[in-house]
Design a protein around this motif. Structure first.
Motif, mmCIF file in Angstrom:
data_model
loop_
_atom_site.group_PDB
_atom_site.id
_atom_site.type_symbol
_atom_site.label_atom_id
_atom_site.label_comp_id
_atom_site.label_asym_id
_atom_site.label_seq_id
_atom_site.Cartn_x
_atom_site.Cartn_y
_atom_site.Cartn_z
ATOM 1 N N LYS A 169 6.137 8.669 -7.216
ATOM 2 C CA LYS A 169 6.750 7.361 -7.474
ATOM 3 C C LYS A 169 8.131 7.478 -8.105
ATOM 4 O O LYS A 169 8.912 6.537 -8.057
ATOM 5 N N GLN A 170 8.415 8.626 -8.694
ATOM 6 C CA GLN A 170 9.767 8.870 -9.206
ATOM 7 C C GLN A 170 10.798 8.772 -8.086
ATOM 8 O O GLN A 170 11.951 8.443 -8.319
ATOM 9 N N ARG A 171 10.349 9.095 -6.859
ATOM 10 C CA ARG A 171 11.302 9.189 -5.759
ATOM 11 C C ARG A 171 11.215 8.011 -4.796
ATOM 12 O O ARG A 171 11.956 7.933 -3.826
ATOM 13 N N VAL A 172 10.252 7.140 -5.042
ATOM 14 C CA VAL A 172 10.041 6.023 -4.120
ATOM 15 C C VAL A 172 10.338 4.716 -4.847
ATOM 16 O O VAL A 172 9.858 4.496 -5.945
ATOM 17 N N ILE A 173 11.149 3.881 -4.240
ATOM 18 C CA ILE A 173 11.413 2.604 -4.887
ATOM 19 C C ILE A 173 10.956 1.474 -3.977
ATOM 20 O O ILE A 173 11.052 1.574 -2.753
ATOM 21 N N THR A 198 0.843 -1.193 0.000
ATOM 22 C CA THR A 198 0.000 0.000 0.000
ATOM 23 C C THR A 198 0.881 1.247 0.000
ATOM 24 O O THR A 198 0.593 2.224 -0.691
ATOM 25 N N LEU A 199 1.963 1.176 0.757
ATOM 26 C CA LEU A 199 2.899 2.305 0.775
ATOM 27 C C LEU A 199 3.530 2.532 -0.593
ATOM 28 O O LEU A 199 3.891 3.653 -0.947
ATOM 29 N N ALA A 200 3.687 1.454 -1.350
ATOM 30 C CA ALA A 200 4.346 1.552 -2.650
ATOM 31 C C ALA A 200 3.362 1.941 -3.748
ATOM 32 O O ALA A 200 3.758 2.187 -4.874
ATOM 33 N N GLY A 201 2.078 1.971 -3.400
ATOM 34 C CA GLY A 201 1.087 2.381 -4.399
ATOM 35 C C GLY A 201 0.561 1.245 -5.244
ATOM 36 O O GLY A 201 -0.069 1.466 -6.273
ATOM 37 N N ILE A 202 0.815 0.017 -4.811
ATOM 38 C CA ILE A 202 0.255 -1.114 -5.554
ATOM 39 C C ILE A 202 -1.199 -1.313 -5.148
ATOM 40 O O ILE A 202 -2.083 -1.456 -5.970
ATOM 41 N N TYR A 203 -1.419 -1.296 -3.830
ATOM 42 C CA TYR A 203 -2.787 -1.387 -3.336
ATOM 43 C C TYR A 203 -3.319 0.017 -3.092
ATOM 44 O O TYR A 203 -2.581 0.928 -2.760
ATOM 45 N N THR A 259 4.682 -0.028 -9.183
ATOM 46 C CA THR A 259 5.515 0.779 -8.294
ATOM 47 C C THR A 259 6.376 1.751 -9.094
ATOM 48 O O THR A 259 7.053 2.582 -8.533
ATOM 49 N N LYS A 260 6.369 1.582 -10.404
ATOM 50 C CA LYS A 260 7.145 2.491 -11.239
ATOM 51 C C LYS A 260 6.344 3.770 -11.481
ATOM 52 O O LYS A 260 5.117 3.760 -11.382
ATOM 53 N N PRO A 261 7.053 4.843 -11.787
ATOM 54 C CA PRO A 261 6.319 6.098 -12.011
ATOM 55 C C PRO A 261 5.576 6.113 -13.342
ATOM 56 O O PRO A 261 5.866 6.886 -14.224
ATOM 57 N N VAL A 262 4.651 5.198 -13.473
ATOM 58 C CA VAL A 262 3.777 5.196 -14.639
ATOM 59 C C VAL A 262 2.358 5.008 -14.115
ATOM 60 O O VAL A 262 2.164 4.365 -13.100
#
Lengths: 300, 265
Positions: free
Chosen positions: A72-76, A46-51, B109-112
């Motif tokens: 997301k450019q700055r988060v891996i 969720t933190l990574a933006g998948i959920y 997770t990629k910036p897309v």
């Protein structure tokens, strides 16, 4: 920085996260501990933006991550199951990253080769599991991220590489104030890396502490008295645990070291030792009942 | 661009196989035409023994079967069936492949944005189909020139052939819709075979019954070769409903995909 407020995440019939609150400061390395199925991966995804964070809030630097390209450019995120495009070489993969991430650092990518010592033109799927993990770190560090989210990242790395990776991470944090949130089911793995620890248990964050605080605040006291005497003087102490081993009495107490010592001295002991606790012990005493449930995470 | 190329590459293997099958099928069917045309009278006699409804169901029209275009449109029924399976497979696998291979975790997770991911995937799928169709039409045309007995209308030939692409687009969109709504499909091939054959049989049924309304249900009946041969154009109402379906299916997929958790567990 990273802020999770009352996050609830449900899947069809499973409540994976039951209102998690979590804070990670900038430039901090946050260890997320929990047994299998505690919800670590769900939280990190969720933190990574998948959920999608449908109930509660997940923000990084005050912005929501879900579908947020700029952030997301700055988060891996390095997941526990790595994925690479099939039959891609390390260089091909780097090309993909170069195109997607605007802050890709070519010099860094080239120089990290000396750390990982893998051939740029090696096909990734022909590498071993541990080597693939190294590639993940290599590529991730090359984009100079501000936040790294790592899901059980050290699994499969040998001890030399483990140390190398840890050093790289610590270096990034020290030099650029990168923030790391790292999950594991084993405290020992994180002990020398993290400055903050959160324990996730059955979808709830049962503890969130700074490691130094924890260590300062709790003490193990070994004491031998000449003769059984009244221990009223100890009542004012916050004693979490006590045990008798023959003539030696063992106490675990929370509070100021000096105060604890002076209390014990009043009873004129023959021997009095005050010892630091290992992290493992701290957690078990700190957590009380839940301690037993999470004991396996810590001891293993 | 990167994602698009990756996707294109990922589909290329199955695309080559399907394209080859279509080419083999059309070469095989058309190569039988000269022999067939020579013995057409006997064949027609034999066929007249079958009930009319059966002849209709398998797409056999005795008046035109002896001409190249008539024979081709009869063969085309089976070519389009094969093409539809390819397209449905492709459409269904777009999202379910993500879920099975854990690509979702990687890309998200990629910036897309999810929209960009979806666009890359759909355009790669459509490009695959375009490639298939170019190769198919080229080989069908070459074959037709080789086996023709008398001159045929080239424009009509192309008009019939290109409906393969239209039918494939409809099934691609359908497959996509199915996979977005049921992302956990384990076996793509069984879902797509099942769906395509269902529509194929509905199509057969519609010809037998002769009910116009049922034709709208089966994409196989949207582009009737006999109509194209006679009038030299497509039936507008079916073109419209085909296009509307494709637009609705793709839009819905975009909407659902960008809102949904893609659960890769």
């Amino acid at each position: 920085m990273i802020e999770v407020v009352n996050l609830i995440k449900e899947f069809d019939d499973l409540e994976a996260l039951k209102g998690v609150n979590l804070h990670v400061n900038k430039g901090s390395i946050y260890g997320l501990l929990g047994s299998n199925g505690a919800g670590k991966t769900t939280l990190l995804k969720t933190l990574a933006g998948i959920y999608k964070d449908d109930k509660g809030q997940v923000t990084i630097d005050g912005d929501r991550i879900f579908e947020n390209e700029a952030l997301k450019q700055r988060v891996i995120f390095i997941p526990d199951h790595l994925f690479y495009f099939s039959s891609y070489t390390i260089e091909d993969m780097a090309k993909f990253y170069r195109e997607v991430y605007s802050n890709w650092n070519e010099d860094r990518y080239r120089s990290l080769q000396s750390v990982f010592k893998l051939d740029f033109n090696k096909k990734i799927h022909k590498l071993s599991k541990g080597m693939q993990r190294q590639v993940a770190f290599w590529l991730s560090l090359s984009i100079t991220p501000d936040v790294m989210i790592l899901d059980e990242p050290l699994d499969g790395l040998d001890s030399v590489m483990r140390q190398k990776v840890k050093n790289l991470l610590i270096q990034e944090v020290a030099e650029r104030e990168m923030t790391i949130i790292i999950s594991s089911h084993n405290l020992r793995e994180l002990e020398d890396l993290c400055d903050h620890i959160g324990i996730l248990h059955k979808g709830e964050l049962v503890l969130e502490k700074e490691l130094d605080d924890l260590k300062q605040d709790i003490h193990k006291i070994q004491v031998v008295f000449k003769e059984p005497s009244s221990r009223d003087a100890l009542k004012e102490l916050n004693i979490l645990y006590q045990e008798e081993r023959g003539s030696v009495l063992l106490f675990i107490a929370r509070g100021n070291k000096e105060k604890i010592l002076s209390c014990f001295k009043k009873l004129q002991p023959v021997i009095l030792d005050i010892l630091p606790l290992t992290l493992e012990e701290i957690f078990i005493y700190e957590m009380g009942d839940i301690g037993y449930a999470i004991e396996n995470i810590i001891i293993e | 661009m990167n994602m698009f190329l990756y996707e294109l590459k990922a589909y290329s293997k199955s695309n080559i196989i399907w394209t080859c099958s279509l080419v083999v099928l059309v070469v095989l069917l058309l190569s039988m035409f000269p022999t067939f045309a020579n013995e057409a009278t006997e064949f027609i006699k034999l066929m007249e023994g079958f009930p009319e409804s059966i002849r209709k169901a398998i797409g056999l029209s005795l008046d035109s079967i002896t001409s190249l275009l008539g024979y081709y449109s009869y063969s085309f029924t089976y070519i389009s069936l094969c093409g539809a399976i390819q397209a449905m497979n492709l459409g269904t696998s777009i999202i379910s492949k993500e879920v099975r291979e854990k690509t979702a975790d990687f890309l998200l997770t990629k910036p897309v944005t999810r929209k960009q991911i979806m666009t890359a995937k759909i355009s790669a799928a459509i490009s695959s189909l375009i490639i298939t169709n170019i190769v198919y039409i080229a080989s069908a045309y070459t074959m037709a020139i080789l086996v023709k007995i008398e001159a045929f209308n080239i424009k009509t030939f192309f008009m019939i052939s290109i409906t393969l692409f239209f039918i494939q687009m409809i099934f691609l969109a359908l497959g996509l819709l199915v996979s977005v709504i049921f992302p956990k499909i384990k076996s793509v091939i069984s879902v797509s075979l099942g769906t395509v054959f269902t529509f194929f049989f509905i199509g057969m049924l519609s010809t037998t019954v002769g009910d116009e309304a049922i034709r709208y249900i089966s994409p196989f009946k949207y582009f009737e070769a006999s109509y194209i041969i006679q009038k030299g154009r497509y039936e507008t109402s079916f073109i419209v409903s085909g296009v509307i379906f494709i637009i609705i299916a793709i839009t819905t997929s975009y909407l659902v995909y960008s809102k949904k958790d893609i659960d890769a567990v």
